[in-house]
Scaffold this active site. Structure first.
Site, PDB file in Angstrom:
ATOM      1  N   ARG A 159       0.853  -1.190   0.000  1.00 33.12           N
ATOM      2  CA  ARG A 159       0.000   0.000   0.000  1.00 33.12           C
ATOM      3  C   ARG A 159       0.891   1.242   0.000  1.00 33.12           C
ATOM      4  O   ARG A 159       1.928   1.265   0.690  1.00 33.12           O
ATOM      5  CB  ARG A 159      -0.910   0.028   1.241  1.00 33.12           C
ATOM      6  N   HIS A 177      -1.513  -0.251  -9.976  1.00 29.66           N
ATOM      7  CA  HIS A 177      -2.116  -1.169  -8.997  1.00 29.66           C
ATOM      8  C   HIS A 177      -2.568  -2.476  -9.674  1.00 29.66           C
ATOM      9  O   HIS A 177      -3.754  -2.837  -9.635  1.00 29.66           O
ATOM     10  CB  HIS A 177      -3.285  -0.491  -8.264  1.00 29.66           C
TER      11      HIS A 177
HETATM   12  P1  NAP Z   1      -1.100 -11.321   5.568  1.00 27.70           P
HETATM   13  O1  NAP Z   1      -1.226 -12.767   5.241  1.00 27.70           O
HETATM   14  O2  NAP Z   1      -1.909 -10.750   6.673  1.00 27.70           O
HETATM   15  O3  NAP Z   1       0.462 -11.043   5.867  1.00 27.70           O
HETATM   16  C1  NAP Z   1       0.914  -9.805   6.321  1.00 27.70           C
HETATM   17  C2  NAP Z   1       2.386  -9.898   6.683  1.00 27.70           C
HETATM   18  O4  NAP Z   1       2.827  -8.602   7.096  1.00 27.70           O
HETATM   19  C3  NAP Z   1       2.641 -10.861   7.862  1.00 27.70           C
HETATM   20  O5  NAP Z   1       3.878 -11.515   7.691  1.00 27.70           O
HETATM   21  C4  NAP Z   1       2.709  -9.893   9.038  1.00 27.70           C
HETATM   22  O6  NAP Z   1       3.486 -10.331  10.141  1.00 27.70           O
HETATM   23  C5  NAP Z   1       3.401  -8.715   8.392  1.00 27.70           C
HETATM   24  N1  NAP Z   1       3.186  -7.492   9.178  1.00 27.70           N
HETATM   25  C6  NAP Z   1       2.019  -6.926   9.561  1.00 27.70           C
HETATM   26  N2  NAP Z   1       2.246  -5.858  10.341  1.00 27.70           N
HETATM   27  C7  NAP Z   1       3.582  -5.756  10.470  1.00 27.70           C
HETATM   28  C8  NAP Z   1       4.433  -4.882  11.180  1.00 27.70           C
HETATM   29  N3  NAP Z   1       3.943  -3.872  11.916  1.00 27.70           N
HETATM   30  N4  NAP Z   1       5.757  -5.087  11.121  1.00 27.70           N
HETATM   31  C9  NAP Z   1       6.257  -6.122  10.390  1.00 27.70           C
HETATM   32  N5  NAP Z   1       5.517  -6.992   9.683  1.00 27.70           N
HETATM   33  C10 NAP Z   1       4.183  -6.804   9.732  1.00 27.70           C
HETATM   34  O7  NAP Z   1      -1.416 -10.423   4.271  1.00 27.70           O
HETATM   35  P2  NAP Z   1      -1.276 -10.842   2.727  1.00 27.70           P
HETATM   36  O8  NAP Z   1      -2.486 -11.577   2.279  1.00 27.70           O
HETATM   37  O9  NAP Z   1       0.053 -11.463   2.524  1.00 27.70           O
HETATM   38  O10 NAP Z   1      -1.363  -9.401   2.035  1.00 27.70           O
HETATM   39  C11 NAP Z   1      -0.430  -8.371   2.335  1.00 27.70           C
HETATM   40  C12 NAP Z   1      -0.900  -7.050   1.729  1.00 27.70           C
HETATM   41  O11 NAP Z   1      -0.701  -7.057   0.317  1.00 27.70           O
HETATM   42  C13 NAP Z   1      -2.389  -6.750   1.880  1.00 27.70           C
HETATM   43  O12 NAP Z   1      -2.683  -6.215   3.145  1.00 27.70           O
HETATM   44  C14 NAP Z   1      -2.637  -5.742   0.779  1.00 27.70           C
HETATM   45  O13 NAP Z   1      -2.502  -4.432   1.264  1.00 27.70           O
HETATM   46  C15 NAP Z   1      -1.509  -6.015  -0.219  1.00 27.70           C
HETATM   47  N6  NAP Z   1      -2.037  -6.451  -1.531  1.00 27.70           N
HETATM   48  C16 NAP Z   1      -1.732  -5.720  -2.632  1.00 27.70           C
HETATM   49  C17 NAP Z   1      -2.188  -6.114  -3.868  1.00 27.70           C
HETATM   50  C18 NAP Z   1      -1.832  -5.327  -5.111  1.00 27.70           C
HETATM   51  O14 NAP Z   1      -2.369  -5.628  -6.191  1.00 27.70           O
HETATM   52  N7  NAP Z   1      -0.931  -4.358  -5.056  1.00 27.70           N
HETATM   53  C19 NAP Z   1      -2.959  -7.274  -3.995  1.00 27.70           C
HETATM   54  C20 NAP Z   1      -3.265  -8.005  -2.845  1.00 27.70           C
HETATM   55  C21 NAP Z   1      -2.809  -7.592  -1.612  1.00 27.70           C
HETATM   56  P3  NAP Z   1       3.048 -11.658  10.977  1.00 27.70           P
HETATM   57  O15 NAP Z   1       3.427 -12.815  10.073  1.00 27.70           O
HETATM   58  O16 NAP Z   1       3.899 -11.576  12.185  1.00 27.70           O
HETATM   59  O17 NAP Z   1       1.576 -11.549  11.220  1.00 27.70           O
END
Ligand code: NAP
Length: 315
Positions: free
Chosen positions: A230, A278
């Site tokens: 993001r 995006h």
């Molecule tokens: P997820 O499964 O919830 O994984 C999030 C990761 O970030 C986890 O490893 C988490 O740590 C880590 N994290 C969260 N807060 C943190 C912090 N304060 N410090 C360090 N690490 C932190 O999410 P996901 O499904 O992989 O998706 C991640 C993000 O990708 C989404 O939230 C979305 O914004 C983005 N996204 C973008 C697109 C695009 O097209 N650009 C598409 C889809 C998603 P823990 O393992 O310790 O919980």
């Protein structure tokens, strides 16, 4: 009686049309999906679960007996801020296809940086014929910041393509073949070794502005950034400074503070920035509809609600 599932969305007309076609088909044996504006008062009162995509929060509030909402997006920062804390549980979309698509995007743009494509494109524009030293993948350290559903798949894909891969998360993690770090100290350790940083963490109160002047200064000279998470996670002003004055060599940006990126934004014309609209991992209507249907079917058969977001941590 067949349950009615409200579909609450302010997404674009095209997106809504696609979902209004796909969701009823996927849920045909389970429930009837109805756009919010077609619900009767009885149907609004009876709804226990709704499917949401950029919903108007007032419409969600008009479904007073909702137990949970199923989002069609993976990132739910807007829902967390817009829906009241005592409102319905929020279930985000987790789709293995999306993890696969995202890891493909991460590999593609990592290779773009690894093989110096921005540099050769700039040379072509100036008519310069000049090769540069080729590094092997194992000589590049790629750090995945956020190793959840998407980041861990991306880290594995990078590893299988020969890169040295580091992972960073909020809590400690173990991933085969990946050196994992966590917390603020872990981030400094990771950044100092990074040639290419890939951002894949959610936008939360903790991650907003997380990559600021201090963190950018900790990167190796010439290091590159790929932001597929993001926009507000990176301090855009600090990034511009780090691109102009070092140490950042290039940034591939798919997400921004404001989207679409305003026409006058300096990123559009910056020679060290690649702007993407995006597109790194869009929700795939077909696979996502099946996952939504499975989640809702399980809820109506045995009351199971899929894992919901942790409001305290914001993801
Ligand atoms: P997820 O499964 O919830 O994984 C999030 C990761 O970030 C986890 O490893 C988490 O740590 C880590 N994290 C969260 N807060 C943190 C912090 N304060 N410090 C360090 N690490 C932190 O999410 P996901 O499904 O992989 O998706 C991640 C993000 O990708 C989404 O939230 C979305 O914004 C983005 N996204 C973008 C697109 C695009 O097209 N650009 C598409 C889809 C998603 P823990 O393992 O310790 O919980």
């Amino acid at each position: 009686m067949t349950p009615i599932i409200p579909f609450v969305s302010e997404a674009s007309q095209d997106e809504r049309r696609e979902w209004r076609d796909a969701l009823p088909k996927a849920l045909a044996d389970i429930a009837v999906v109805k756009p919010f504006d077609t619900l009767s008062d009885e149907e609004r009162m009876a709804a226990r679960v709704a499917i949401v995509a950029n919903p108007d929060p007032a419409q969600v509030a008009d479904l007073p007996n909702l137990v949970w909402v199923q989002s069609l997006w993976a990132g739910v920062e807007r829902l967390i801020t817009e829906l009241p804390a005592d409102g319905p549980l929020i279930v985000r979309l987790t789709d293995p296809q999306m993890a696969d698509t995202m890891s493909e995007a991460v590999l593609a743009w990592t290779l773009y940086l690894h093989r110096d494509m921005p540099r050769y494109m700039a040379q072509q524009r100036k008519g310069i014929w000049k090769g540069h030293t080729l590094l092997l993948p194992e000589e590049r350290t790629v750090s995945v910041l956020g190793v959840g559903k998407l980041g861990s798949a991306a880290a594995r894909r990078l590893k299988s393509n020969g890169f040295r891969v580091l992972g960073w998360s909020r809590s400690p993690k173990t991933i085969d073949g990946i050196d994992c770090f966590h917390g603020a100290e872990g981030l400094a350790t990771v950044l100092a070794q990074t040639d290419i940083a890939v951002l894949l963490m959610p936008l939360t109160a903790e991650t907003q502005g997380l990559i600021g002047p201090l963190q950018l200064a900790q990167l190796k000279p010439g290091a590159a950034l790929i932001n597929f998470a993001r926009g507000p996670i990176i301090d855009e002003t600090a990034l511009l400074k780090a691109l102009n004055e070092g140490p950042v060599g290039h940034a591939v940006l798919d997400v921004f503070n404001e989207e679409p990126l305003p026409a006058a934004h300096p990123f559009w014309t910056h020679e060290k920035v690649t702007v993407l609209p995006h597109i790194s991992a869009p929700t795939i209507t077909g696979t996502a509809s099946k996952i939504v249907a499975d989640n809702i079917s399980r809820y109506f058969s045995d009351g199971t609600i899929p894992p919901s977001v942790d409001r305290e941590h914001g993801y």
